[in-house]
Motif scaffolding. Structure first.
Motif, PDB file in Angstrom:
ATOM      1  N   LEU A  33       7.508  -0.253  -1.242  1.00 46.90           N
ATOM      2  CA  LEU A  33       8.595  -0.095  -2.355  1.00 46.90           C
ATOM      3  C   LEU A  33       8.800   1.126  -2.850  1.00 46.90           C
ATOM      4  CD1 LEU A  33       7.681  -3.405  -4.362  1.00 46.90           C
ATOM      5  CD2 LEU A  33       9.571  -3.103  -2.550  1.00 46.90           C
ATOM      6  N   SER A  34       7.835   1.843  -3.557  1.00 49.06           N
ATOM      7  CA  SER A  34       7.959   3.316  -3.928  1.00 49.06           C
ATOM      8  C   SER A  34       8.233   4.352  -2.733  1.00 49.06           C
ATOM      9  CB  SER A  34       6.863   3.492  -5.024  1.00 49.06           C
ATOM     10  OG  SER A  34       5.759   3.832  -4.117  1.00 49.06           O
ATOM     11  N   ARG A  35       7.829   4.115  -1.800  1.00 52.93           N
ATOM     12  CA  ARG A  35       7.673   4.915  -0.625  1.00 52.93           C
ATOM     13  C   ARG A  35       6.719   6.109  -0.726  1.00 52.93           C
ATOM     14  NH1 ARG A  35       9.446   3.117   4.585  1.00 52.93           N
ATOM     15  NH2 ARG A  35      10.452   1.243   3.581  1.00 52.93           N
ATOM     16  N   GLU A  36       5.861   5.909  -1.998  1.00 56.37           N
ATOM     17  CA  GLU A  36       4.818   7.198  -2.249  1.00 56.37           C
ATOM     18  C   GLU A  36       3.712   7.110  -1.390  1.00 56.37           C
ATOM     19  OE1 GLU A  36       2.355   8.368  -6.321  1.00 56.37           O
ATOM     20  OE2 GLU A  36       3.444   6.585  -6.145  1.00 56.37           O
ATOM     21  N   ILE A  37       3.386   8.171  -0.857  1.00 57.51           N
ATOM     22  CA  ILE A  37       2.063   8.143  -0.201  1.00 57.51           C
ATOM     23  C   ILE A  37       0.893   7.869  -0.957  1.00 57.51           C
ATOM     24  CG2 ILE A  37       0.504   9.698   1.205  1.00 57.51           C
ATOM     25  CD1 ILE A  37       2.862  11.374   2.176  1.00 57.51           C
ATOM     26  N   LEU A  38       0.065   6.930  -0.495  1.00 58.28           N
ATOM     27  CA  LEU A  38      -1.010   6.324  -1.269  1.00 58.28           C
ATOM     28  C   LEU A  38      -2.454   6.878  -1.044  1.00 58.28           C
ATOM     29  CD1 LEU A  38       0.010   2.517  -1.186  1.00 58.28           C
ATOM     30  CD2 LEU A  38       0.359   4.276  -3.071  1.00 58.28           C
ATOM     31  N   MET A  39      -2.616   6.971   0.228  1.00 54.09           N
ATOM     32  CA  MET A  39      -3.982   7.714   0.628  1.00 54.09           C
ATOM     33  C   MET A  39      -3.741   8.042   2.374  1.00 54.09           C
ATOM     34  SD  MET A  39      -6.283   4.152   1.568  1.00 54.09           S
ATOM     35  CE  MET A  39      -7.210   5.193   2.344  1.00 54.09           C
TER      36      MET A  39
END
Lengths: 124, 124
Positions: A33-39
């Motif tokens: 959803l956010s397209r943020e890199i999580l890990m």
């Protein structure tokens, strides 16, 4: 890698992961959803297989010397929607739906600080 | 890593990159506008220093055994806006403005294929 191998890896439709000398590829998890890199972590063949079989992200821990499922203790699993492969097939990006904070510190993403001057500050 | 080291790395404001046994950390480049992951590679201390000094992404190539600047031959440099660091400081995300396609194949991103069934298909 010979030229033929490289071309097959880059242009082909066959998944041929190019493992390093420890049998690993790089694996990045991105929030769908956010397209943020999580890990980011590493995967061996077994982690790839188990991720594809279960739909939940598995990795190989270099420090612990064993395979693990993200969320196996915290419950914060990463449900994998899509797996993308890079040109030379030594890295994958997994588009995931996280069941909770991806970082063991409780942060949404492991990348919660940025470089500023000589130090680190929280990402706004 | 002792507990004190781990805590300092996770919670501190000091940049203490945790290099692997080859002196490398993982480095991911993300487009500042599209937020798409463009490429992933490795950095040694020298690549980190040169990236910070010049504002242009430098990496260390394991296959070529040397440091390189992205775009040194193609001109498709990555101008670095921000560098984020992960919890245990063995990986960075660089938010970049690319001067051209990031992939040497001419693709905008190296991640131009995804797994579907047993094979690879173009990312839509």
């Amino acid at each position: 890698m010979t030229g033929a191998d490289a071309e097959q890896r880059e242009k082909g439709s066959t998944f041929l992961p190019r493992f390093d000398d420890k049998g690993l590829i790089t694996a990045i998890a991105v929030d769908s959803l956010s397209r943020e890199i999580l890990m980011v972590a590493f995967m061996n063949q077994e982690a790839i297989d188990q991720t594809r079989e279960t739909g939940l992200a598995h990795f190989y821990s270099r420090s612990r010397g064993r395979q693990w499922m993200k969320g196996e203790t915290s419950g914060h699993v990463l449900r994998v929607q899509e797996i993308r492969v890079d040109c030379d097939q030594d890295a994958v990006v997994m588009i995931v739906t996280p069941a909770g904070p991806a970082c063991h510190t409780g942060a949404v993403s492991c990348f919660y600080r940025k470089l500023e001057g000589d130090g680190l500050v929280p990402v706004a």
